[in-house]
Design a protein around this motif. Structure first.
Motif, PDB file in Angstrom:
ATOM      1  N   ALA A  90       0.830  -1.206   0.000  1.00  9.95           N
ATOM      2  CA  ALA A  90       0.000   0.000   0.000  1.00  9.95           C
ATOM      3  C   ALA A  90       0.867   1.259   0.000  1.00  9.95           C
ATOM      4  O   ALA A  90       0.528   2.265  -0.610  1.00  9.95           O
ATOM      5  N   PHE A  91       1.992   1.219   0.725  1.00 12.58           N
ATOM      6  CA  PHE A  91       2.842   2.403   0.851  1.00 12.58           C
ATOM      7  C   PHE A  91       4.275   2.018   0.501  1.00 12.58           C
ATOM      8  O   PHE A  91       5.077   1.697   1.383  1.00 12.58           O
ATOM      9  N   PHE A 168       2.002  -1.291   9.973  1.00 12.16           N
ATOM     10  CA  PHE A 168       0.877  -0.527   9.416  1.00 12.16           C
ATOM     11  C   PHE A 168       0.748  -0.806   7.918  1.00 12.16           C
ATOM     12  O   PHE A 168      -0.346  -0.975   7.386  1.00 12.16           O
ATOM     13  N   ILE A 171      -0.734  -4.359   7.194  1.00 12.67           N
ATOM     14  CA  ILE A 171      -2.157  -4.462   7.559  1.00 12.67           C
ATOM     15  C   ILE A 171      -3.008  -3.862   6.443  1.00 12.67           C
ATOM     16  O   ILE A 171      -3.955  -4.477   5.953  1.00 12.67           O
ATOM     17  N   VAL A 172      -2.631  -2.656   6.017  1.00 15.20           N
ATOM     18  CA  VAL A 172      -3.414  -1.999   4.974  1.00 15.20           C
ATOM     19  C   VAL A 172      -3.292  -2.760   3.654  1.00 15.20           C
ATOM     20  O   VAL A 172      -4.272  -2.957   2.936  1.00 15.20           O
ATOM     21  N   ILE A 174      -2.783  -5.956   3.087  1.00 16.42           N
ATOM     22  CA  ILE A 174      -3.538  -7.211   3.030  1.00 16.42           C
ATOM     23  C   ILE A 174      -5.046  -6.934   3.031  1.00 16.42           C
ATOM     24  O   ILE A 174      -5.810  -7.590   2.340  1.00 16.42           O
ATOM     25  N   LEU A 175      -5.463  -5.932   3.796  1.00 18.25           N
ATOM     26  CA  LEU A 175      -6.897  -5.699   3.877  1.00 18.25           C
ATOM     27  C   LEU A 175      -7.427  -4.954   2.657  1.00 18.25           C
ATOM     28  O   LEU A 175      -8.541  -5.179   2.218  1.00 18.25           O
ATOM     29  N   ASN A 176      -6.636  -4.075   2.100  1.00 21.67           N
ATOM     30  CA  ASN A 176      -7.180  -3.129   1.127  1.00 21.67           C
ATOM     31  C   ASN A 176      -6.725  -3.371  -0.307  1.00 21.67           C
ATOM     32  O   ASN A 176      -7.288  -2.777  -1.219  1.00 21.67           O
ATOM     33  N   LEU A 177      -5.696  -4.178  -0.517  1.00 23.74           N
ATOM     34  CA  LEU A 177      -5.160  -4.335  -1.870  1.00 23.74           C
ATOM     35  C   LEU A 177      -5.427  -5.716  -2.463  1.00 23.74           C
ATOM     36  O   LEU A 177      -4.770  -6.122  -3.414  1.00 23.74           O
ATOM     37  N   VAL A 546       3.919   2.075 -12.934  1.00 24.09           N
ATOM     38  CA  VAL A 546       4.748   1.530 -11.859  1.00 24.09           C
ATOM     39  C   VAL A 546       5.408   2.711 -11.163  1.00 24.09           C
ATOM     40  O   VAL A 546       6.030   3.548 -11.819  1.00 24.09           O
ATOM     41  N   GLU A 595       3.234   8.749  -7.548  1.00 21.00           N
ATOM     42  CA  GLU A 595       1.902   8.158  -7.581  1.00 21.00           C
ATOM     43  C   GLU A 595       1.983   6.653  -7.485  1.00 21.00           C
ATOM     44  O   GLU A 595       2.734   6.009  -8.218  1.00 21.00           O
ATOM     45  N   VAL A 596       1.244   6.102  -6.560  1.00 24.49           N
ATOM     46  CA  VAL A 596       1.241   4.654  -6.378  1.00 24.49           C
ATOM     47  C   VAL A 596       0.471   3.997  -7.519  1.00 24.49           C
ATOM     48  O   VAL A 596      -0.605   4.419  -7.841  1.00 24.49           O
TER      49      VAL A 596
END
Lengths: 596, 197, 108
Positions: A90-91, A168, A171-172, A174-177, A546, A595-596
């Motif tokens: 995520a980050f 952090f 967690i994000v 696995i849950l959000n991506l 990317v 940008e991710v």
């Protein structure tokens, strides 16, 4: 070179974690070998008592914080985004920051071996020497006047920041991506265990940070957090440390349990037996891991009520662990088993972890524990769970995922040699320690009398330690050979069920040319209800964004060791320089286009 | 390459939630354990100091009540700032952001005065256990306030430069989460340290 | 995505913010008041804990939007919070001797 320094690609960061942690692992291993040489005979003279204290402290600290946790982190980084069908974490820059902080923290801790002359002491004189759990009030300035403990408490604070940031992030991630359709109860078990581990990290690390901050104030600013004469109690440290320390045990073992839960189904060609129960057991272990910490402190004399409560919770936590073990065995039962090296390590994990778990239950009982505590029996226990457990599990993961990570398969014959040497070596090294402990040899003493009657057992144990060393040489040879002569891996050399096997080995920088849609728990296998998924096409249908690299995570990371140098060298301006570097890094990071 | 097509917020996420906000809530959860450990230590060591000054000799309730009021009001300013930014009213957005930071600075000033007074009255970190636990607990909180002030001022400057608008409402919201969390920690500290002596 | 948008941005209005602020001020005045009224000294601790818990809840629910926001955020915050409270209670029991059968006399 620049592309590696600025990388934000989870796969590259995973490899950086692997190699860095592997070097620290070898370093910790060398420390262990010197310890075993010293103890090979009674009244040994290989090292002095002072050096010995530093060796066992740095061995424990290195293995826990610089080898096992980051080796797990290497798989979190490399494998988790692939298992959930994501293009990165995520980050990505926070991920790079975690790695650099880990590297610098590890170098900071280990620099203590060599910088003695700067503190008017010899080389090998100022490394941490208070044990890996650094009990107060031995760690107070009055009893440890040198910079040894300062290196330890500052280094661990730095490393904590690395783990928290990664916590952090994952967690994000696995849950959000997760890819479309990849519901939580379809997640691979390794990813599940990673998630539970990250929750343990973000809750447990603040507690030890507080304990370390207290110690820092005691040592540098004349506070009295652990000073008995001021009305304080050193017991506070023990509580804070083990409040962190017991969840930490699960932080170390849960990822390995996750790896084994991936390897066994693949090589038994059977879905994991009782997936749901395995997942819930993992979650339950995570929760219960918070309610058992005082079993490390039975010898303190907490009183019958506290002892009973913590004995009961400790015995209870064996239940979900046992459940998992039976599920793994049941997964193998009736399977179409292929005896690869990865499977050998996974099965070795189960066997060794059962022994470690049983000795653990034996000191869940306070009366038995009073006999065992602070003896080699506990050393045997911890090595059966952390070496027989975590290391075996991690090696299963290395043999399993190496082709995915590098594109080449490790040699199976050399792998088998590695496994058997290590398996025999660890049992020869650690099993006698049960007897050595019960016969009365305390841990953390640099030598012992021949009258104790443990000389032969100690020699056997040392032989075992060197067998382990030989096995690791075989592993290194295997890595070396595979670099040029290893068999090239296809997308899916093992016939795995999870998403990482649907893409090339090693994966392209964008991972998935097309993000897959998931309809089952075993997307690549044919089940009664589901046809296997279609692998993503070899070339992406359109351009894929990317994210580029960034220097700022590394710049920010450099601020932390600089700040830590300030108290160590009693130089105030260094604190401002360090804080300045950190702030510049954070602002550069926040305002650069990315940008991710 | 594809960023022209859609704004960053349009990224697919499996829970439909903003990733930064999720990470930040996890961070706040982690902070609960940090402050939980600090407050636990304060309580565990309560009444164990062997020499004075003791809490009732030195804590100034009227003064700290004003500080508490100040921090509560800063939380109000913060939500007003968020509401203004969300509806695109950057004039008031700037005013409320700056007021929040200003009230934060006032709180920090109050803490500096309080600490200085305590030192004059003979309470330092090395005096007794009350000194150790009090200074580390309230000092950690103060450090959090200082970070928050820096953060708010940064947003304010960005707003002055015209680089903060409704599109960045999430950034303001996350800043607010941090600020309010620091505020609720103070709500607890005010009760546990100052009022329950 | 549509209903998430609604959930994520269903923030209270300025009016609600102001009323919550008024409640917070009143509760703070009550706290300080209770502290100075001798009649309350017997029940000071429980009364203060209830009052500060109320303030805590108001800020969390309205200013941090947990009341209206996605429940998952409540979990991310609430689970560690409960853990922290549990740890605090356990440590107090351990240090004040309630778990040691030594009674109130022997702290630690």
């Amino acid at each position: 070179m620049k592309s590696w320094l600025t990388t934000t690609d989870h796969k590259r960061i995973g490899l950086l974690y692997f190699w860095t942690a592997f070097v620290f692992f070898l370093l910790g291993g060398i420390e262990a070998l010197v310890i075993r040489l010293q103890l090979a005979q009674p009244s040994g003279h290989v090292v002095s008592a002072e050096t010995y204290n530093q060796l066992f402290t740095m061995h424990g600290t290195t293995m826990v914080f610089l080898a096992l946790m980051p080796l797990s982190a290497s798989f979190f980084n490399y494998i988790v985004p692939l298992q959930i069908g994501a293009r990165d974490v995520a980050f990505p820059r926070l991920n790079a920051f975690s790695y650099w902080v880990f590297l610098l923290g590890g170098l900071f801790l280990n620099a203590s071996w060599f910088v003695g002359p700067l503190f008017k002491a010899g080389m090998l004189n100022v490394a941490p020497d208070g044990g890996w759990f650094g009990y107060a009030n031995l760690t107070e300035r009055q009893f440890s006047p040198g910079p040894n403990i300062d290196f330890w408490l500052l280094g661990l604070q730095i490393l904590g920041i690395s783990s928290l940031a990664a916590g952090f992030n994952f967690i994000v991630t696995i849950l959000n991506l997760r890819a479309p359709g990849l519901k939580l109860m379809r997640l691979p078990v390794f990813t599940w265990m990673t998630l539970v581990t990250q929750f343990l990290i973000i809750t447990a690390f603040p507690v030890i940070t507080v304990g370390l901050v207290f110690l820092m104030f005691d040592r540098f600013f004349g506070a009295h957090f652990y000073v008995h004469g001021a009305g304080a109690t050193p017991l506070l440290w023990q509580h804070l440390f083990w409040l962190f320390g017991h969840p930490e045990v699960y932080i170390l073992i849960l990822p390995a349990m996750g790896i084994v839960s991936e390897v066994l189904p693949t090589f038994a060609r059977k879905p994991l037996f009782g997936y749901t129960v395995v997942v819930y057991s993992g979650i339950l272990i995570g929760f219960m891991g918070w309610g058992v910490w005082s079993h490390h402190m039975f010898a303190v004399g907490l009183g019958p009520i506290a002892d009973s409560v913590f004995a009961a919770t400790t015995m209870l936590i064996a239940v979900p662990t046992g459940v998992k073990i039976f599920n793994w065995i049941a997964t193998l039962w009736g399977g179409d088993i292929r005896g690869t090296t990865a499977l050998h390590f996974a099965v070795g994990f189960i066997a060794m972890f059962i022994i470690g778990g049983l000795s653990g239950v034996s000191h869940a009982s306070p009366p038995a524990d009073l006999q065992q505590t602070d003896t080699y029996y506990v050393v045997a226990h911890i090595h059966y769970v952390l070496f027989g457990g975590t290391i075996m599990g991690l090696f299963a993961g290395i043999y399993y995922w190496w082709p995915k990570m590098t594109g080449r398969l490790l040699s199976e014959p050399l792998g088998k040699w590695h496994f058997w040497l290590q398996f025999i070596g660890m049992n020869v090294a650690f099993f006698p320690m049960h007897f050595i402990g019960l016969l009365g040899m305390p841990r953390r003493i640099y030598t012992y009398s021949p009258d104790l009657g443990v000389s032969d057992l100690n020699l056997v144990s040392t032989v075992g330690a060197f067998l382990i060393a030989v096995s690791l040489l075989v592993f290194i040879a295997n890595l070396w050979r595979t670099r040029s002569r290893g068999e090239t891996a296809s997308n899916d050399p093992w016939g795995g069920a999870t998403l990482e096997w649907s893409i090339p080995s090693p994966p392209p920088v964008y991972n998935f040319s097309v993000i897959p849609t998931i309809t089952s728990r075993l997307p690549r296998w044919r089940t009664e209800l589901h046809a296997p998924m279609q692998d993503p096409p070899a070339t992406p249908p359109g351009p894929i964004h990317v994210p580029g690299g960034s220097w700022w995570p590394m710049v920010a990371a450099f601020g932390l060791p600089l700040m830590a140098l300030a108290p160590l060298t009693h130089t105030l301006w260094l604190a401002f320089v360090g804080a300045g570097v950190l702030i510049v890094g954070i602002y550069g990071w926040a305002f650069e286009p990315f940008e991710v | 390459m594809t960023h022209a097509a859609h704004a960053p917020t349009a990224h697919y996420t499996s829970m439909g939630l903003d990733s930064r906000k999720m990470a930040f809530w996890a961070f706040i959860g982690s902070e609960c354990l940090l402050f939980g450990s600090l407050i636990s230590t304060y309580l565990v060591y309560k009444g164990r100091s062997v020499v004075g000054p003791y809490p009732h000799d030195i804590l100034n309730i009227p003064f700290t009540s004003v500080s508490t009021f100040d921090l509560l009001m800063s939380s109000l300013m913060m939500v007003l700032a968020l509401a203004a930014v969300q509806r695109g009213d950057m004039k008031w957005g700037k005013i409320w952001l700056f007021s929040t930071a200003l009230l934060g600075l006032v709180f920090l000033g109050g803490q500096v005065i309080e600490f200085t007074e305590f030192v004059h009255k003979g309470l330092t970190m090395s005096t007794n256990l009350f000194g150790c636990t009090f200074f580390v607990l309230t000092g950690t909180h103060g450090a959090h306030v200082a970070v928050g002030v820096l953060w708010l001022l940064t947003l304010w400057v960005r707003a002055l430069q015209g680089r903060l608008g409704p599109a960045n409402a999430m950034t303001v919201e996350i800043t607010g989460l941090y600020w309010h969390f620091v505020d609720v920690v103070w709500i607890i500290i005010f009760t546990v340290v100052y009022l329950i002596q | 995505m549509a209903d998430t948008e609604v959930r994520e941005h269903a923030h209270p209005t300025v009016d609600v913010y102001l009323r919550v602020a008024a409640a917070l001020v009143i509760l703070t005045v009550l706290e300080v008041g209770v502290f100075y009224v001798p009649a309350f000294h017997g029940v000071l601790v429980p009364v203060l804990l209830v009052l500060s818990a109320a303030k805590f809840a108001l800020v969390i629910m309205f200013y941090m939007h947990l009341k209206a926001d996605n429940k998952f955020f409540t979990f991310l915050f609430g689970a560690p919070l409960l853990l922290a409270v549990g740890v605090m209670v356990a440590l107090l029991f351990l240090f004040y001797g309630a778990l040691t059968l030594r009674g109130a006399a022997g702290a630690g």
